[in-house]
Design a protein around this motif. Structure first.
Motif, PDB file in Angstrom:
ATOM      1  N   ALA A 156       0.830  -1.203   0.000  1.00 20.06           N
ATOM      2  CA  ALA A 156       0.000   0.000   0.000  1.00 20.06           C
ATOM      3  C   ALA A 156       0.864   1.252   0.000  1.00 20.06           C
ATOM      4  N   SER A 157       2.113   1.137   0.493  1.00 19.97           N
ATOM      5  CA  SER A 157       3.000   2.305   0.513  1.00 19.97           C
ATOM      6  C   SER A 157       3.404   2.729  -0.891  1.00 19.97           C
ATOM      7  N   ILE A 162       4.066   8.265   2.087  1.00 20.02           N
ATOM      8  CA  ILE A 162       4.010   8.073   3.527  1.00 20.02           C
ATOM      9  C   ILE A 162       5.357   8.482   4.113  1.00 20.02           C
ATOM     10  N   GLY A 199      -1.887  -3.545   2.990  1.00 19.88           N
ATOM     11  CA  GLY A 199      -1.568  -2.601   4.047  1.00 19.88           C
ATOM     12  C   GLY A 199      -0.769  -3.338   5.109  1.00 19.88           C
ATOM     13  N   THR A 200      -0.979  -3.003   6.368  1.00 21.76           N
ATOM     14  CA  THR A 200      -0.258  -3.696   7.446  1.00 21.76           C
ATOM     15  C   THR A 200      -0.992  -4.974   7.828  1.00 21.76           C
ATOM     16  N   ARG A 240      -3.358  -4.305  11.277  1.00 17.22           N
ATOM     17  CA  ARG A 240      -4.808  -4.502  11.294  1.00 17.22           C
ATOM     18  C   ARG A 240      -5.239  -5.694  10.451  1.00 17.22           C
ATOM     19  N   GLY A 274      -6.646  -0.030   4.974  1.00 15.52           N
ATOM     20  CA  GLY A 274      -5.703   1.042   4.674  1.00 15.52           C
ATOM     21  C   GLY A 274      -5.398   1.133   3.199  1.00 15.52           C
ATOM     22  N   TYR A 277      -8.287   2.627   1.370  1.00 18.62           N
ATOM     23  CA  TYR A 277      -8.312   4.069   1.606  1.00 18.62           C
ATOM     24  C   TYR A 277      -7.343   4.789   0.669  1.00 18.62           C
ATOM     25  N   PHE A 278      -6.152   4.222   0.489  1.00 16.45           N
ATOM     26  CA  PHE A 278      -5.164   4.866  -0.370  1.00 16.45           C
ATOM     27  C   PHE A 278      -5.621   4.886  -1.830  1.00 16.45           C
ATOM     28  N   ARG A 281      -8.070   7.591  -2.060  1.00 14.62           N
ATOM     29  CA  ARG A 281      -7.350   8.869  -1.974  1.00 14.62           C
ATOM     30  C   ARG A 281      -6.682   9.201  -3.299  1.00 14.62           C
TER      31      ARG A 281
END
Length: 307
Positions: A156-157, A162, A199-200, A240, A274, A277-278, A281
């Motif tokens: 996701a990064s 970030i 994500g994480t 998460r 997450g 969401y990105f 965004r």
């Protein structure tokens, strides 16, 4: 322009053989790689699990060697000749690699200003050059058979800026971009690529992060970048995502299982809230950019030729 856009058309019809597939998965000593290898095996497919140093996990080697059609191979993805494994399997042993999963990786955090070129190159070596080498090695065989799937476990990064993740996120974004174009070039051969952006997740990765050698300038301490670094180094970061749910989602999308059968042409799979969401965004930022500069951008073209 319209002609160029026609070459960029990503639409394609993909098919998957109704037989067990052979999966080659990198980075299987832990995390997503191990969880995915076990799931794939449980679904009746053949697994070729790999890691840099199998001697460190003899119990896993034994687990995947107990049945003759599964195996564990030594593979250092940073080696310039890492693709030789695929050539050996295909040409000397008659093993068809149907699904290649580029999963092996590590993460380097720090302040962009203070990364050394050596650190940047090492991160890109593993996260960009290694999967590119393996994909390039597999492609002639997949293309000739008119079937193949390449899964790139990105991050996701790679979808957003970030603080402290400039080099890690940059390498993942580069991987996404290269493989999106690679996918367009091979789609006519029924070879599909999927970029997965987790994500994480509870893979243990948050406790295995690496940090730049240089000490950041004290001026960064009060910034969001400094606070992010301090937070990550504290070990208080929470994953998460559920790893097993994540690999199940990955497997289902790759195989077109259930409601995912109509989405084989999708090039990207965000995993976790997450990551979703990105993506949202990104879409909002694109609309904002068009609202601000869309007309200005179009005004820079030459006039349309007269009819």
């Amino acid at each position: 322009m319209s002609q160029i856009l026609s070459y960029m058309d990503a639409s394609a019809t993909y098919t998957i053989p109704s037989r067990p597939l052979t999966w080659l998965i990198t980075g299987c000593s832990s995390g997503f790689g191990l969880a995915l290898a076990r799931l794939v095996r449980s679904q009746g497919h053949r697994v070729i699990a790999t890691s840099r140093n199998p001697a460190k996990t003899p119990e896993l080697v034994a687990e995947f060697s107990a049945e003759g059609h599964h195996r564990w191979e030594t593979l250092d993805v940073d080696a310039p000749d890492c693709g030789a494994l695929i050539a050996r399997l295909e040409e000397q042993e008659g093993v068809q690699v149907d699904v290649l999963v580029n999963n092996a990786g590590w993460a380097l955090y720090g302040v962009a200003e203070h990364f050394s070129e050596d650190e940047v190159r090492r991160q890109f070596e593993t996260l960009l050059f290694a999967p590119f080498r393996l994909t390039r090695a597999a492609m002639p065989y997949m293309r000739a058979r008119k079937f193949g799937i390449v899964v790139n476990v990105s991050s996701a990064s790679g979808l957003a800026a970030i603080p402290s993740m400039s080099i890690y996120g940059g390498a993942k974004a580069a991987l996404d971009a290269v493989m999106r174009t690679f996918a367009l070039e091979v789609k006519d051969f029924n070879v599909r690529m999927l970029n997965v952006n987790p994500g994480t997740f509870d893979t243990g990765m948050l406790h295995q992060l690496q940090y730049q050698a240089a000490t950041p300038d004290p001026a960064y301490a009060a910034t969001n970048t400094g606070k992010m670094l301090a937070f990550m180094q504290s070990g208080e970061g929470e994953a998460r995502g559920d790893m097993h749910k994540g690999v199940r989602a990955m497997y289902d999308v790759v195989m077109g299982a259930g409601p995912h059968k109509d989405h084989l042409g999708e090039p990207q799979l965000p995993l976790g809230a997450g990551a979703a969401y990105f993506v949202a965004r990104q879409a909002a930022q694109a609309q904002q950019t068009l609202a601000a500069f869309g007309e200005l951008s179009k005004s820079c073209d030459k006039p349309e030729p007269e009819a």
